[in-house]
Design a protein around this motif. Structure first.
Motif, PDB file in Angstrom:
ATOM      1  N   PHE A  73      14.031 -19.671   2.790  1.00 19.43           N
ATOM      2  CA  PHE A  73      14.904 -20.364   3.731  1.00 19.43           C
ATOM      3  C   PHE A  73      16.211 -20.765   3.080  1.00 19.43           C
ATOM      4  CE2 PHE A  73      11.229 -21.009   6.421  1.00 19.43           C
ATOM      5  CZ  PHE A  73      11.773 -21.108   7.687  1.00 19.43           C
ATOM      6  N   LEU A  74      17.252 -20.711   3.886  1.00 21.34           N
ATOM      7  CA  LEU A  74      18.520 -21.343   3.587  1.00 21.34           C
ATOM      8  C   LEU A  74      18.573 -22.532   4.530  1.00 21.34           C
ATOM      9  CD1 LEU A  74      21.301 -21.423   2.249  1.00 21.34           C
ATOM     10  CD2 LEU A  74      22.131 -20.000   4.128  1.00 21.34           C
ATOM     11  N   ALA A  75      18.548 -23.729   3.979  1.00 20.20           N
ATOM     12  CA  ALA A  75      18.554 -24.952   4.775  1.00 20.20           C
ATOM     13  C   ALA A  75      19.938 -25.583   4.681  1.00 20.20           C
ATOM     14  CB  ALA A  75      17.486 -25.918   4.261  1.00 20.20           C
ATOM     15  N   THR A  76      20.614 -25.723   5.815  1.00 16.60           N
ATOM     16  CA  THR A  76      21.965 -26.286   5.808  1.00 16.60           C
ATOM     17  C   THR A  76      21.961 -27.666   6.448  1.00 16.60           C
ATOM     18  OG1 THR A  76      22.655 -25.426   7.960  1.00 16.60           O
ATOM     19  CG2 THR A  76      22.896 -23.956   6.065  1.00 16.60           C
ATOM     20  N   GLU A  77      22.877 -28.491   5.991  1.00 17.53           N
ATOM     21  CA  GLU A  77      22.999 -29.842   6.529  1.00 17.53           C
ATOM     22  C   GLU A  77      24.406 -30.349   6.267  1.00 17.53           C
ATOM     23  OE1 GLU A  77      22.652 -32.791   8.565  1.00 17.53           O
ATOM     24  OE2 GLU A  77      20.694 -31.807   8.388  1.00 17.53           O
ATOM     25  N   VAL A  78      24.982 -31.104   7.213  1.00 17.44           N
ATOM     26  CA  VAL A  78      26.311 -31.673   7.030  1.00 17.44           C
ATOM     27  C   VAL A  78      26.254 -33.144   6.650  1.00 17.44           C
ATOM     28  CG1 VAL A  78      27.467 -30.044   8.575  1.00 17.44           C
ATOM     29  CG2 VAL A  78      26.588 -32.188   9.495  1.00 17.44           C
ATOM     30  N   ASP A  79      25.155 -33.798   6.951  1.00 19.43           N
ATOM     31  CA  ASP A  79      25.006 -35.222   6.673  1.00 19.43           C
ATOM     32  C   ASP A  79      24.531 -35.414   5.228  1.00 19.43           C
ATOM     33  OD1 ASP A  79      24.553 -38.085   8.010  1.00 19.43           O
ATOM     34  OD2 ASP A  79      22.843 -37.653   6.702  1.00 19.43           O
ATOM     35  N   ASP A  80      25.287 -36.186   4.445  1.00 21.41           N
ATOM     36  CA  ASP A  80      24.951 -36.379   3.031  1.00 21.41           C
ATOM     37  C   ASP A  80      23.572 -36.996   2.833  1.00 21.41           C
ATOM     38  OD1 ASP A  80      27.269 -35.300   1.882  1.00 21.41           O
ATOM     39  OD2 ASP A  80      28.352 -37.195   2.116  1.00 21.41           O
ATOM     40  N   MET A  81      23.240 -38.013   3.636  1.00 26.43           N
ATOM     41  CA  MET A  81      21.939 -38.656   3.483  1.00 26.43           C
ATOM     42  C   MET A  81      20.811 -37.659   3.772  1.00 26.43           C
ATOM     43  SD  MET A  81      20.134 -41.854   5.462  1.00 26.43           S
ATOM     44  CE  MET A  81      21.044 -43.189   4.711  1.00 26.43           C
ATOM     45  N   ILE A 130      17.172 -19.158   8.334  1.00 21.52           N
ATOM     46  CA  ILE A 130      18.229 -20.145   8.155  1.00 21.52           C
ATOM     47  C   ILE A 130      17.907 -21.310   9.083  1.00 21.52           C
ATOM     48  CG2 ILE A 130      20.674 -20.668   8.413  1.00 21.52           C
ATOM     49  CD1 ILE A 130      21.275 -17.727   7.978  1.00 21.52           C
ATOM     50  N   ASP A 131      17.856 -22.487   8.519  1.00 20.11           N
ATOM     51  CA  ASP A 131      17.664 -23.694   9.316  1.00 20.11           C
ATOM     52  C   ASP A 131      18.985 -24.448   9.303  1.00 20.11           C
ATOM     53  OD1 ASP A 131      16.758 -25.855  10.720  1.00 20.11           O
ATOM     54  OD2 ASP A 131      15.387 -26.582   9.166  1.00 20.11           O
ATOM     55  N   ILE A 132      19.716 -24.358  10.395  1.00 17.73           N
ATOM     56  CA  ILE A 132      21.015 -25.013  10.494  1.00 17.73           C
ATOM     57  C   ILE A 132      20.788 -26.433  11.009  1.00 17.73           C
ATOM     58  CG2 ILE A 132      23.274 -24.969  11.607  1.00 17.73           C
ATOM     59  CD1 ILE A 132      22.926 -21.889  11.760  1.00 17.73           C
ATOM     60  N   GLY A 133      21.140 -27.405  10.188  1.00 14.89           N
ATOM     61  CA  GLY A 133      20.880 -28.800  10.529  1.00 14.89           C
ATOM     62  C   GLY A 133      19.436 -29.156  10.210  1.00 14.89           C
ATOM     63  N   THR A 134      19.034 -28.897   8.999  1.00 15.98           N
ATOM     64  CA  THR A 134      17.627 -29.048   8.593  1.00 15.98           C
ATOM     65  C   THR A 134      17.112 -30.473   8.670  1.00 15.98           C
ATOM     66  OG1 THR A 134      16.045 -28.229   6.972  1.00 15.98           O
ATOM     67  CG2 THR A 134      17.983 -29.365   6.090  1.00 15.98           C
ATOM     68  N   GLY A 135      18.007 -31.446   8.606  1.00 19.15           N
ATOM     69  CA  GLY A 135      17.589 -32.838   8.676  1.00 19.15           C
ATOM     70  C   GLY A 135      17.012 -33.340   7.367  1.00 19.15           C
ATOM     71  N   ALA A 136      16.682 -34.608   7.342  1.00 15.15           N
ATOM     72  CA  ALA A 136      16.188 -35.233   6.119  1.00 15.15           C
ATOM     73  C   ALA A 136      14.817 -34.710   5.717  1.00 15.15           C
ATOM     74  CB  ALA A 136      16.131 -36.748   6.303  1.00 15.15           C
ATOM     75  N   SER A 137      13.999 -34.362   6.696  1.00 15.56           N
ATOM     76  CA  SER A 137      12.642 -33.923   6.377  1.00 15.56           C
ATOM     77  C   SER A 137      12.601 -32.487   5.856  1.00 15.56           C
ATOM     78  CB  SER A 137      11.751 -34.018   7.616  1.00 15.56           C
ATOM     79  OG  SER A 137      12.179 -33.092   8.596  1.00 15.56           O
TER      80      SER A 137
END
Length: 190
Positions: free
Chosen positions: A129-137, A107-114
Motif C-alpha cells: 500500500f501507498l498510504a497518503t494523508e494531508v493531516d500531520d496528526m 493506494i489509500d488516499i486519506g488513510t487517516g490516523a488508524s
C-alpha cells in the motif's frame, strides 16, 4: 453493534458479533468501557468515542494481531465495516496466485490516523500500500501504527500538501519508483 445482512459473507463478524464479555475479561483497557445491565447483558456505549476507540483497538489486537493508537480528535473506524471493504476488494481483484507472483498494490488516499485499510490489507493478504494523508496528526499516528506492527516493508506513507498525488509519483526517488514498479521519467510502469 449493528451487524446485518449487508455484511460480506466472509466477514468474521457477520454471524458472530464480538463477545464483549470475553474481550472485557482479556483486555483491561476495553473492560472499563463495558457496562453490564441488571439481567447480565454486556453492552457498550457507541456514542462514547473512548469506548468506540477501545473496541476498535481491541478487535484489531484480538482478531488480527494489530496494535494501533488513534487520537480521539480524529475518525475512529469500526473494524467490521472496514473489513467488509477489504473483502469486497478481494472479490474484485481475485485470489492471489503466488506462482504468478503478481503483487497486489493499493493506494489509500486519506488513510487517516488508524491506517486501517492498509493495515488490514497487508496483514490479511500481503498487499502493498501507498498510504497518503494531508493531516500531520493523522500521518504521524498512521506512520507509528505501521511501524509498531512491522509492516513498513508493505506500507509506505506520504504526507502531501498538494492535491496532485501523481506529481509525487513522477518526482519520487528511483528507489521508491522501483519498489512500486514505476519508471521515474514517464510515470508509467516498466
Amino acid at each position: 453493534m449493528a451487524l446485518n445482512k449487508s455484511m460480506h459473507a466472509r466477514n468474521r463478524y457477520k454471524d458472530k458479533p464480538p463477545d464483549f464479555a470475553y474481550l472485557a475479561s482479556k483486555y483491561p483497557d476495553f473492560k472499563q468501557h463495558v457496562q453490564i445491565n441488571l439481567t447480565g447483558r454486556v453492552s457498550l456505549n457507541f456514542k462514547d468515542p473512548e469506548a468506540v476507540r477501545a473496541l476498535t483497538c481491541t478487535l484489531l489486537k484480538e482478531d488480527f494481531g494489530l496494535s494501533i493508537d488513534i487520537p480521539l480528535e480524529r475518525l475512529i473506524p469500526t473494524v467490521p465495516l472496514r473489513l467488509n471493504y477489504i473483502h469486497w476488494v478481494e472479490d474484485l481483484i481475485g485470489p492471489w496466485d503466488p506462482a504468478r507472483s503478481a503483487l497486489r498494490r493499493g493506494i489509500d488516499i486519506g488513510t487517516g490516523a488508524s491506517c486501517i485499510y492498509p493495515l488490514l490489507g497487508a496483514t490479511l493478504n500481503g498487499w502493498y500500500f501507498l498510504a497518503t494523508e494531508v493531516d500531520d496528526m493523522c500521518f504521524n499516528y498512521a506512520k507509528k501504527n505501521v511501524e509498531q506492527n512491522n509492516l513498513s516493508d508493505l506500507i509506505k506513507g506520504i504526507c502531501h500538501r498538494t492535491n496532485i498525488l501523481l506529481f509525487y509519483y513522477h518526482s519520487a526517488s528511483p528507489k521508491f519508483c522501483k519498489h512500486w514498479g514505476y519508471h521515474r521519467n514517464h510515470g508509467r510502469r516498466r
